[in-house]
Design an enzyme around this catalytic site. Structure first.
Site, PDB file in Angstrom:
ATOM      1  N   LYS A 106      70.986  83.384 -17.393  1.00  0.00           N
ATOM      2  CA  LYS A 106      71.801  84.113 -18.377  1.00  0.00           C
ATOM      3  C   LYS A 106      71.218  83.913 -19.773  1.00  0.00           C
ATOM      4  O   LYS A 106      70.798  82.807 -20.121  1.00  0.00           O
ATOM      5  CB  LYS A 106      73.247  83.613 -18.313  1.00  0.00           C
ATOM      6  N   SER A 181      81.636  87.677 -19.010  1.00  0.00           N
ATOM      7  CA  SER A 181      80.475  88.105 -19.742  1.00  0.00           C
ATOM      8  C   SER A 181      79.182  88.061 -18.921  1.00  0.00           C
ATOM      9  O   SER A 181      78.215  88.756 -19.237  1.00  0.00           O
ATOM     10  CB  SER A 181      80.290  87.211 -20.978  1.00  0.00           C
ATOM     11  N   SER A 205      83.720  83.769 -17.107  1.00  0.00           N
ATOM     12  CA  SER A 205      82.492  84.578 -17.124  1.00  0.00           C
ATOM     13  C   SER A 205      81.524  84.345 -15.983  1.00  0.00           C
ATOM     14  O   SER A 205      80.539  85.080 -15.855  1.00  0.00           O
ATOM     15  CB  SER A 205      81.750  84.382 -18.439  1.00  0.00           C
TER      16      SER A 205
HETATM   17  N1  GLN Z   1      86.281  87.240 -20.643  1.00  0.00           N
HETATM   18  C1  GLN Z   1      86.583  86.029 -21.341  1.00  0.00           C
HETATM   19  C2  GLN Z   1      86.395  86.222 -22.825  1.00  0.00           C
HETATM   20  O1  GLN Z   1      86.148  87.319 -23.204  1.00  0.00           O
HETATM   21  C3  GLN Z   1      85.739  84.916 -20.811  1.00  0.00           C
HETATM   22  C4  GLN Z   1      84.430  84.787 -21.472  1.00  0.00           C
HETATM   23  C5  GLN Z   1      83.594  83.676 -20.933  1.00  0.00           C
HETATM   24  O2  GLN Z   1      83.940  83.001 -19.967  1.00  0.00           O
HETATM   25  N2  GLN Z   1      82.494  83.439 -21.609  1.00  0.00           N
HETATM   26  O3  GLN Z   1      86.502  85.334 -23.589  1.00  0.00           O
END
Ligand code: GLN
Length: 529
Positions: A106, A181, A205
Site C-alpha cells: 500500500k 482506503s 481500511s
Molecule cells: N474508512 C475509514 C475512514 O475513512 C477508515 C480508514 C482507514 O482505516 N484508514 O477513516
C-alpha cells in the site's frame, strides 16, 4: 520504464506493458492463482523460479491493471530482486520461507526505491529516505515487492474515490468500488495481480476492502506490527496488516512483518506465537469445537443489506454445526463508535498532516512575493483533496480551546466505554463475530456526495480500532441479490491474534467444503489486453 512511473489511471501498468511487447498475458495464470504458501513450496522445491513467478504477476498486472488500477507504481527492480533470490537459492544459501514470493505494498508505506504518495498530490513523486520497518522486513524475508497500491488520500475513505490518482475498480464488477482506503491492495489480490499485499487499517481500511473484494485481511493488535515508516493518519488507531486470498497466507505475511520494533514507541515488546502455526492448527479439523463465538447484537440489523444478513446467519449455522457454541453478546456503546471515531481521527489527522508544509516534503506552490504562510497555504490548498481538508477542519475545530472537552474529551470517554464493552463481551466469548461491512460493494458515486453515508460503511470495523483489539475479515459467501462477496469479521482480545488465525482457517475450510473450492474461483474473468 522507471521506478518512478507517473501515477495515473493505468499508467504504471501500461508503461510496463509497453516494455514487454509480445508478452503473453495470462499464460502463467496458474502461478497467479497459486497461494503464497504454495508458491513458497514450489520455489523451495525448485519447481519454479522467482523470476517466473514475478514475471507471471507483472504480466497479469500489464494485462488487467489498465481496467482495475490497483497500482500507482510498479517496481522496476522486481525482476532483478527475484533473480537474486534465484541465484542465492541455486548457490545453496539458506533462505526464509517466503523468499521469492511477490507482494504488493500500500502506498501509505515508505519505500526507499519507489515513490510513496499516500494517494495524495502533496506527495506526488516523493521518494522516502528510508523503508518502513514492515517493508524492511519483507526485504529481509527476501520477498519481491511488485509495486505500490492505490488508496484514498491519506487513508481517508471507504472506496478509493478519494485517491488523487483516480479510483481503483472492484475486480468482481468494474462499476463498483473496491472498498477503501486500501482498495488497491485488496483489488490487486482479488484480480490475481499479487498473491499477497500489505494494507493499513485505522477504521477498517484492510477489513472492509477485503469484504467487498472477497479477500482475507487482518488488522493486528495495536502495537503488534510496527508503524515506523507508515505515513500516519491517526496514530492511536493505525495498524499495518496483511491482505491475501487465504487465511494461511495472511498468517505467513503477519509472521514476517510482526513483532517488536524499537523504532515504534507503541510497539509491544513481547514475543508472539507463530500465526502460521495457528492457521495450520485451524485447518486440522475440529478447531471450532467448544469455541464460544459471540454474536455482537449491535453489529447487524438496521442498515445491513438483506443478503449480508442471510449469508452471515448461514455461516453462523455452519459454525454451530462444527461444534462452536454461539452466544449472543451485547456491546451497548458500539452505537457511538462511529461518532467518537470521527472526532478522534480528525483530531489526530489534523495534527499529523501539519508536517506537509511545502518545506519538508513533496509539493511546493510558489506565491511570487508571498510570505512563508502564503506559500504554505497555497501548497496545502493545491495539494490536499476535499476529504482531507474536511477532516483537517473538523479536527482543528474539535481540538480548539473552547470545544476540546465537549468533543475530543467526550469522544475519548466513549472510547473507554467501548473498551469496557469488549472486555465484558470477552468474558462470555472467545471470539466475537459480525459482518465485515454492512453492504456489498456499492457503485461509484453512490456515497461520494454524502460523507456520512460513506462513514457509516465502517460501523462494524471501527470498534476494534478504538479498542486496539485484532480483527480479521474473510469471505463468507455471495449475497443472493447481487452475487457480490460478503465478509465475515472475527475479533479477539488484544494480543490474541493467533486465535483469529485458528478460527479463521477453520471457518475457511468449512466454507470451502460448502462451495467446492475457494470463493475467489467464482470471480468473473477480467478482460485482458
Ligand atoms: N474508512 C475509514 C475512514 O475513512 C477508515 C480508514 C482507514 O482505516 N484508514 O477513516
Amino acid at each position: 520504464m522507471s521506478a518512478a512511473a507517473t501515477p495515473g489511471a493505468g499508467s504504471a501498468a501500461e508503461s510496463y506493458a509497453a516494455s514487454r511487447t509480445g508478452s503473453t498475458a495470462g499464460s502463467n495464470s496458474d502461478l497467479t492463482r497459486t497461494s503464497a504458501a504454495d508458491l513458497a513450496a514450489l520455489l523451495t522445491a525448485g519447481e519454479v523460479s522467482s523470476v517466473e513467478v514475478t514475471r507471471a504477476h507483472l504480466d497479469r498486472i500489464a494485462a488487467v491493471d489498465g481496467d482495475v488500477h490497483a497500482f500507482l507504481h510498479i517496481n522496476a527492480a522486481a525482476i532483478d530482486t527475484a533473480a537474486q533470490v534465484d541465484a542465492d537459492r541455486a548457490a545453496g544459501v539458506a533462505l526464509p520461507a517466503l523468499a521469492g514470493v511477490p507482494i504488493a505494498i500500500k502506498d501509505v508505506l515508505c519505500t526507499l526505491d519507489m515513490p510513496s504518495t499516500s494517494g495524495s498530490k502533496i506527495l506526488e513523486g516523493w521518494i522516502p529516505p528510508y523503508d518502513a520497518t514492515v517493508v524492511a522486513r519483507l526485504r529481509a524475508a527476501r520477498m519481491v515487492p511488485l509495486g505500490k497500491t492505490n488508496m484514498d488520500e491519506f487513508a481517508m475513505g471507504s472506496s478509493t474515490e478519494h485517491s488523487a490518482y483516480g479510483p481503483t475498480k472492484n475486480p468482481w464488477d468494474l462499476t463498483r468500488i473496491p472498498g477503501g482506503s486500501g482498495g488497491g491492495s485488496a483489488a490487486a489480490v482479488a484480480a490475481f495481480e499479487a498473491p499477497v499485499a500489505l494494507g493499513s487499517d485505522t477504521g477498517g481500511s484492510i477489513r472492509q476492502p477485503a469484504a467487498v473484494t472477497g479477500s482475507v485481511g487482518v488488522k493486528p493488535t495495536y502495537g503488534g506490527v510496527s508503524r515506523y515508516g507508515a505515513i500516519a493518519l491517526a496514530s492511536s488507531l493505525d495498524q499495518v496488516g496483511p491482505v491475501s486470498r487465504s487465511v494461511l497466507d495472511a498468517a505467513l505475511v503477519h509472521d514476517v512483518i510482526g513483532g517488536h520494533d524499537p523504532r515504534d514507541a507503541t510497539s509491544i515488546p513481547d514475543a508472539w506465537p507463530s500465526m502460521a502455526a495457528a492457521a495450520r492448527a485451524g485447518q486440522s479439523g475440529d478447531a471450532l469445537k467448544g469455541v464460544r463465538v459471540g454474536v455482537v447484537k449491535q453489529l447487524e440489523g438496521e442498515g445491513f443489506q438483506a443478503g449480508v444478513k442471510s449469508v452471515y446467519h448461514e455461516t453462523l449455522e455452519l459454525m454451530a454445526a462444527a461444534g462452536a457454541e454461539i452466544v449472543e453478546v451485547s456491546a451497548p456503546h458500539f452505537e457511538y463508535a462511529v461518532a467518537a471515531y470521527y472526532l478522534i481521527l480528525p483530531a489526530e489527522a489534523s495534527s499529523n498532516l501539519a508536517k506537509f508544509d511545502s518545506v519538508r516534503f513533496g509539493l511546493r506552490t510558489e506565491v511570487p512575493g508571498g510570505t512563508v504562510e502564503d506559500v504554505m497555504g497555497a501548497t496545502r490548498e493545491a495539494g490536499f483533496g476535499p476529504e482531507v481538508k474536511r477532516r483537517i477542519i473538523l479536527g482543528t475545530y474539535a481540538l480548539s480551546a473552547g470545544y476540546y472537552d465537549a468533543y475530543y474529551g467526550s469522544a475519548q470517554k466513549v472510547r473507554t466505554l467501548i473498551q469496557r464493552d469488549f472486555a465484558a463481551c470477552f468474558e462470555q466469548a472467545d471470539i466475537l463475530v459480525s459482518p465485515s461491512a454492512p453492504t456489498t460493494a456499492f457503485k461509484f458515486g453512490e456515497k461520494l456526495a454524502d460523507p456520512l453515508a460513506m462513514y457509516l460503511n465502517d460501523v462494524t470495523t471501527i470498534p476494534a480500532n478504538l479498542a486496539g483489539v485484532p480483527g480479521m475479515g474473510l469471505p463468507m459467501g455471495l449475497a443472493p441479490e447481487d452475487g457480490l462477496p460478503v465478509g465475515l469479521q472475527l475479533m479477539a482480545p488484544a494480543r490474541e491474534d493467533a486465535r483469529l488465525y485458528t478460527a479463521g482457517a477453520a471457518i475457511e475450510q468449512l466454507l470451502e467444503a460448502k462451495w467446492g473450492g475457494p470463493l475467489w474461483a467464482k470471480a468473473p474473468e477480467l478482460r485482458t489486453r
